[in-house]
Each structure stands twice: as structure tokens, then as C-alpha cells.
Write an enzyme that holds these catalytic residues in place. Structure first.
Site, mmCIF file in Angstrom:
data_model
loop_
_atom_site.group_PDB
_atom_site.id
_atom_site.type_symbol
_atom_site.label_atom_id
_atom_site.label_comp_id
_atom_site.label_asym_id
_atom_site.label_seq_id
_atom_site.Cartn_x
_atom_site.Cartn_y
_atom_site.Cartn_z
ATOM 1 N N HIS A 1 -15.592 -71.974 -39.358
ATOM 2 C CA HIS A 1 -15.739 -70.891 -38.383
ATOM 3 C C HIS A 1 -16.032 -69.578 -39.106
ATOM 4 C CE1 HIS A 1 -13.886 -68.679 -34.665
ATOM 5 N NE2 HIS A 1 -15.128 -68.303 -34.932
ATOM 6 N N TYR B 1 -25.610 -66.502 -23.357
ATOM 7 C CA TYR B 1 -25.275 -65.115 -23.049
ATOM 8 C C TYR B 1 -26.208 -64.200 -23.836
ATOM 9 C CZ TYR B 1 -20.971 -67.054 -21.116
ATOM 10 O OH TYR B 1 -20.076 -67.772 -20.379
ATOM 11 N N ARG C 1 -25.601 -67.167 -36.823
ATOM 12 C CA ARG C 1 -26.081 -66.152 -35.880
ATOM 13 C C ARG C 1 -27.047 -65.205 -36.579
ATOM 14 N NH1 ARG C 1 -22.184 -62.018 -32.356
ATOM 15 N NH2 ARG C 1 -23.834 -61.182 -30.987
ATOM 16 N N HIS D 1 -10.039 -68.105 -41.208
ATOM 17 C CA HIS D 1 -11.493 -68.168 -41.439
ATOM 18 C C HIS D 1 -11.789 -68.642 -42.866
ATOM 19 C CE1 HIS D 1 -12.917 -66.467 -37.649
ATOM 20 N NE2 HIS D 1 -11.933 -65.587 -37.720
#
Length: 650
Positions: free
Chosen positions: A233, A499, A365, A290
């Protein structure tokens, strides 16, 4: 009503009051004008005051004709001659209130009357309109079929049944989910839900050359065995949403148990007390907050082996011990095998000695959007102080990894200050978290030059990303869902949602700031370009393979149906010829016809059996070489079914 004593002395004999009227005993001076008017009207009694008009406060509709004709009948009713002077004797405020009450009463009565008549007229007209409509609709039916009362009841029952079916259909299958209720389903073909998610062209031009093995991702995930999905993640990449999909939105024989108010869910294997998912929402931050690639590859095997009883939250000191032992083992293997840090050895670490298969997955991303989203998150007080950053068995020192702020957090920092910090971990975060930091000396920047360090980190991140079982992109939610389902053969319950409006998209930056952010994240920009190209090529490859499989199945089905037809045709033809020969043996000019047909069928069946034997040989060779896929010229399982059915005809 009796007059006051002072007025009686001035006027003489008083007027006869009405029976039951209250007596007035006081003589206020404000009534002097009324007394003067009464005195002036004495010679004509009541007629003089009536001719002068109604008193003040009395409406013009006052009936004065009765007072002129019968002046002496005042004691019978209030409509007599005494009304005017008696009303005039009332106080001015009371007279005004009585006048307003009368006016409101008249207006309300008028409104009620108009409303009643209007509603009656509307109902009458509506009745005529409905009668005309029903007569036009059911008139021909009644005239043609002479419908009686039972027929009317039957028609009414059918109409009610139709309405009930429509209501049930709307409840069970809403309009946005039921294709039967869409008009486009009858006018145009269904659109592809995976096309143009980012409003770009559906045609994709690849930039990198990948082999078939890089594009084909098919994991034989055994959830009942020892396989484990490990989710890496990365901050602000949509990993929280994807992690919730894994524990709440996936079809399983034994779904994850998620309780209200708890972040973690229990994801056990069917019939076992072991977990099949290593992520934030299943096991928590078992290897630190993380954790990156370096931490996970060293920590996950030891944590899973030490927590078979589902106690998947070791202490902080225990994590350090686990990572230290794993780093020592890795250093020892590196001394024995010099290529232990190569990509091939990294891939081999996914299958440790304990037999468990660890399938790593992650989400990437766009670097600019991710950087702005992290800045907004830091503005709200996020610090990620609990991150361990353990590498080579130890966390970095304060000199190796200085802090960008002095207080408890960095809340409220402007974007310029966020970009000016040279030790900001947001810079090139995706490359650092996906690469093997042991190759560059962890966080010690003095091990090798910066240019060489960046090159090694980027190549390591690309290699690890390519050899991962799966990775997705935040900007392609539906494609991410499709590739995950095809890779692991696990389906989600509801589709992913794209989104396009996020906190990062609400930040307005100029071109200069955007170029500076791209410069600070130049490694992430190159990695994202590489990952996007590989991601879209994998998607195209899987879609083309799916279309080819569907086309091949249709062809095999047509072949099978054609074989069935030929079988029935030959059988019926041979039966008919046998009957003809048995009935008329002398009329058969060519007695070898039946033999020719039988020979042709035998030849066809011999060829099919030869093809079937070649199919078996191909299957045996495929078992010997499991990594090699059958080509286009090989026979498929559907064809083998067809050949098997042909053998039955013999």
C-alpha cells in the site's frame, strides 16, 4: 337601552329601550356629538336620523326603507328604527371591530361558495372527460365482444396483474441495473464499460516491447492451500479503496467477516484458521505502517510463519528482530550467490522455503496528483511517524533521514514549503517503495553517486513491478478490476467506481508549479509511464485473448452441431435405402450405393480418429511442457469433444 340621566334631562322623555339591552349609567363627555344629533332629530323622531344616512361605522347596505315605512315598530327586532341610534351609541373601536367582522364574514362566505361551485364544475367536467376516454378505449371491445360483467372483471384483473408485474420488476431490477428497461438495449449494442475511462482515445499505441510472458498474467491462486496475496500500500494512490474491495466486495466461498466499528476484517481460508490476504484491512500493519518492498519481502515470511494462530500483530521490537534475522539470511545468501539481488532472485524470494507462494500486488497513481494529494493530507496533520523504514535490519538514523518539520506535525504548511524540503519522502515515493533499497545502501546517500543511485532504484522498481502478480492504476478503475479478476480468477460483487473529482483535482496550480512537481518526481514520472504502458498492453492482450476464446468456442459449437446434423442425415439416409432395398430388391440398379456411402463414412471417421490421436499426442507434450501454450494449429478441448462424438458414430 336606557339613556343616561344627563341626556334624558336635555331631551325630555327617553326612548323605549329594547328588552334585554344593558343599561348605561355613566355620561362621558365624548358622547356630546351623539347627544346633539339625538336632540336635533327629536321633532322627526327616527325618520330624520334615517334620512340623514346611516351612522358612522354602518355599511351602505343598511335597510332604511323599513325605518321609513314603519317607524313605530322598533321594539320587535333590531331591523327597526332604534338600530341606527343604538349602533351609534356604541364606542368607536367596537363599531370598527363589528364592521370588520361583517366584512370578513361576507368575504369568507363568498370564497367558500366560489370554491364549492368550482370544485363541483371541475368534477363534472372530469367525469365527462374520463367517460369519453373510457368509451373510446373500451367501447369497440364492448360492442364487438358484448362484454359482460365477468369479462370486465377479467380485464381488470389482467390490468392489475400487469401493474403488479411492473412494480415488482422495478423493485427487483432497478432502471440503472436492468438492461431490459433501457431503451438503448433495443436500439444500439451495449457499450464497453472498460473503454475510455480517462476520456482518452480507445486506441492505444504501445511504447515498450514486452514479451508474451510479461503480458500474460494468470495466477493459479489456491485459497485453500498456502497461497497468500500481499498488498503493498503506497500512500495516496487509492489503496484504501482497493483494500476495502478485497475484504468487502469479492465473491468467496467463505467471505471475510467485517464487524461494524472495526477496521480489520477476518479473512480465513475455507475450513482453516489462516488468512489468505496480507493487507491493512486483514492483518493490520504487521510489518509497519505503509511498509515498502524491502520491508515486506523480509518481514512477511517470518510474520506468517510465526503467526499461524492468527495472532498477526507482533510488537515493534519483534518486527525489528524479524527484519534483522531476515536481512542476515539475505546477506548470507548474497555471499554464497553473487546474483542474489538480481531481479530473478527477487522473483525467487516470492516462493520461500516453507512452500508458501506470496503474490505481491499494488496500486500506482499519476505522480503529480499523488504528490498534491499527499501535500493536502499533510496539511491536515498526517505525519506517518509510525513508519519503520527498516532496511538491512535497522531503521535509518536522523542524519540519514532528517525531518522536514520541528513540531508534532506539519499541518498548515504551504505548497512552496512542502516542495522546498530536500528530505521530503513524498519525492519519488513510488519508486523508493517499489525498489530494493539494499541495492543502494538503504538510506545512506554516500554509498554511490546520486545519478547511479537513481538509475539503480528505477531499474529495480521497474523489474519488481513487472514481476508482480498484479498491479493497477488509480486512473483506470474498471480496467484494474478486469485485470485482477482475470489474473486471480476471483470476481468482485459490484463494479469499481471511477472518481474523477478528488482533493488533488481541486488544487489549482499553474504550469510552472506543475513542471516543478514533475521535476521533483522525475523517477516516478518515468516509472508511471512504464507502468501505464505495461498495464494497457496487458489489458489489450487479455481482451484479445478473451475475444479469441469466445470466437473459438462459437466455431467449435457450430462444428459440433454440424456433426450432429450429418449424423442424423446419414442415419436417416441409410435407413431409407435399406428399407427400399428390402422392399424392392429387383429395382435397385446400383447395388454398391450403400457400400459406397459406408466406405465414405469409414474414411471420414478414420481421418477423425487420426486427428484425435494427434490431439492426444499434443496433450501429452503439453503436460511435459506446461509453460508452453498451444498454438493456433492445435486442436482445442471443444474439438476433442466433437471428435469423441464422431467416434461414437462408428
Amino acid at each position: 337601552m336606557a339613556l343616561p340621566a344627563c341626556a334624558a334631562r336635555a331631551l325630555g322623555p327617553p326612548l323605549q329601550p329594547e328588552r334585554g339591552a344593558p343599561a348605561r349609567t355613566t355620561c362621558p363627555r365624548r358622547h356630546s356629538r351623539v347627544e346633539a344629533e339625538l336632540a336635533a332629530s327629536r321633532p322627526g323622531s327616527v325618520a330624520a336620523s334615517v334620512r340623514a344616512g346611516p351612522p358612522r361605522g354602518v355599511s351602505r347596505g343598511f335597510n332604511s326603507q323599513t325605518l321609513l315605512d314603519e317607524p313605530l315598530k322598533a321594539s320587535s327586532s333590531l331591523a327597526g328604527a332604534a338600530r341606527a341610534p343604538l349602533f351609534a351609541l356604541l364606542p368607536r373601536g367596537r363599531r370598527r371591530r363589528m364592521h370588520d367582522f361583517r366584512r370578513r364574514w361576507d368575504l369568507g362566505s363568498l370564497c367558500r361558495a366560489l370554491l364549492t361551485r368550482g370544485l363541483a364544475a371541475l368534477g363534472h367536467s372530469l367525469k365527462h372527460v374520463l367517460g369519453a376516454i373510457f368509451s373510446k378505449i373500451f367501447g369497440p371491445l364492448a360492442s364487438v365482444g358484448n362484454m359482460d360483467e365477468k369479462s370486465n372483471k377479467l380485464l381488470l384483473a389482467l390490468v392489475m396483474l400487469f401493474l403488479f408485474a411492473v412494480i415488482v420488476l422495478q423493485y427487483v431490477c432497478p432502471g440503472t441495473e436492468c438492461q431490459l428497461l433501457r431503451l438503448q438495449a433495443f436500439s444500439s449494442p451495449m457499450p464497453d464499460p472498460y473503454r475510455s475511462e480517462d476520456e482518452s482515445s480507445a486506441r492505444f499505441v504501445p511504447r515498450y516491447n514486452f514479451s508474451r510472458g510479461d503480458l500474460l498474467r494468470k495466477v493459479d491462486f489456491d485459497i485453500k492451500g498456502d497461497d497468500l496475496i500481499v498488498f503493498l500500500h503506497i500512500q495516496k494512490t487509492g489503496g484504501t479503496t482497493f483494500g476495502r474491495h478485497l475484504v468487502r466486495n469479492i465473491q468467496l466461498e467463505q467471505p471475510c467477516e467485517c464487524r461494524v466499528g472495526q477496521k480489520k476484517c477476518t479473512c480465513h481460508r475455507p475450513g482453516k484458521r489462516e488468512t489468505w490476504l496480507f493487507s491493512r484491512f486483514s492483518t493490520g500493519w504487521s510489518c509497519g505502517l505503509h511498509a515498502d518492498w524491502t520491508e515486506l519481502t523480509s518481514c512477511v515470511p517470518a510474520v506468517v510463519d510465526g503467526k499461524r494462530d492468527a495472532r498477526l500483530r507482533p510488537s515493534r521490537w519483534r518486527i525489528f528482530q524479524i527484519l534483522d534475522a531476515a536481512s542476515k539470511d539475505r546477506r548470507g545468501s548474497a555471499n554464497i550467490n553473487p546474483g542474489a539481488n538480481s531481479p530473478s532472485s527477487t522473483k525467487a524470494r516470492n516462493t520461500p522455503k516453507n512452500g508458501k507462494n506470496f503474490h505481491y500486488i499494488t496500486i500506482l497513481r499519476d505522480p503529480v496528483s499523488r504528490y498534491l494529494s499527499e501535500w493536502r493530507h499533510v496539511q491536515r496533520g498526517a505525519t506517518w511517524k509510525a513508519s519503520l523504514h527498516v532496511c538491512d535490519g535497522r531503521p535509518p538514523t536522523s542524519e540519514e533521514l532528517p525531518s522536514c518539520y520541528t513540531g508534532d506535525d506539519w499541518s498548515g504548511c504551504p505548497l512552496k514549503e512542502f516542495m522546498d524540503c530536500p528530505y521530503n519522502l513524498a519525492n519519488n515515493r513510488q519508486v523508493r517503495m517499489l525498489s530494493d533499497l539494499t541495492l543502494v545502501g538503504c538510506y545512506n546517500l554516500s554509498v554511490m553517486p546520486e545519478k547511479q543511485r537513481n538509475k539503480v532504484l528505477l531499474e529495480s522498481a521497474k523489474s519488481n513491478l513487472k514481476h508482480m502478480a498484479f498491479f493497477g492504476l488509480t486512473e483506470f478503475q474498471r480496467k484494474t478490476q478486469y485485470l485482477f479478476e482475470k489474473t486471480f480468477n476471483m470476481n468482485f460483487i459490484s463494479p469499481f467506481t471511477q472518481y474523477n473529482t478528488t482533493r488533488a483535482s481541486s488544487v489549482e496550480i499553474n504550469e510552472e508549479i506543475q513542471k516543478r512537481i514533475e521535476g521533483l518526481n522525475f523517477l516516478d514520472m518515468e516509472l508511471y509511464s512504464y507502468a501505464k504502458d505495461l498495464f494497457l498492453q496487458r489489458y489489450q492482450f487479455m481482451r484479445q485473448k478473451e475475444h479469441q476464446e469466445a470466437r473459438r468456442k462459437r466455431q467449435e459449437q457450430r462444428k459440433f452441431l454440424k456433426g450432429r446434423f450429418l449424423q442424423t442425415h446419414f442415419q436417416s439416409q441409410s435407413q431409407g435405402q435399406n428399407q427400399n432395398l428390402s422392399q424392392n430388391p429387383s429395382q435397385n440398379p446400383n447395388p454398391n450405393v450403400n457400400q459406397n456411402v459406408t466406405q465414405n463414412m469409414t474414411q471420414n471417421l478414420t481421418q477423425s480418429s487420426g486427428q484425435n490421436s494427434s490431439l492426444k499426442e499434443n496433450q501429452e507434450s503439453q503436460k511435459q511442457n506446461p509453460g508452453q501454450e498451444p498454438g493456433d494449429g492445435h486442436t482445442s478441448p471443444g474439438t476433442s469433444d466433437y471428435m469423441g462424438s464422431v467416434e461414437k458414430w462408428r
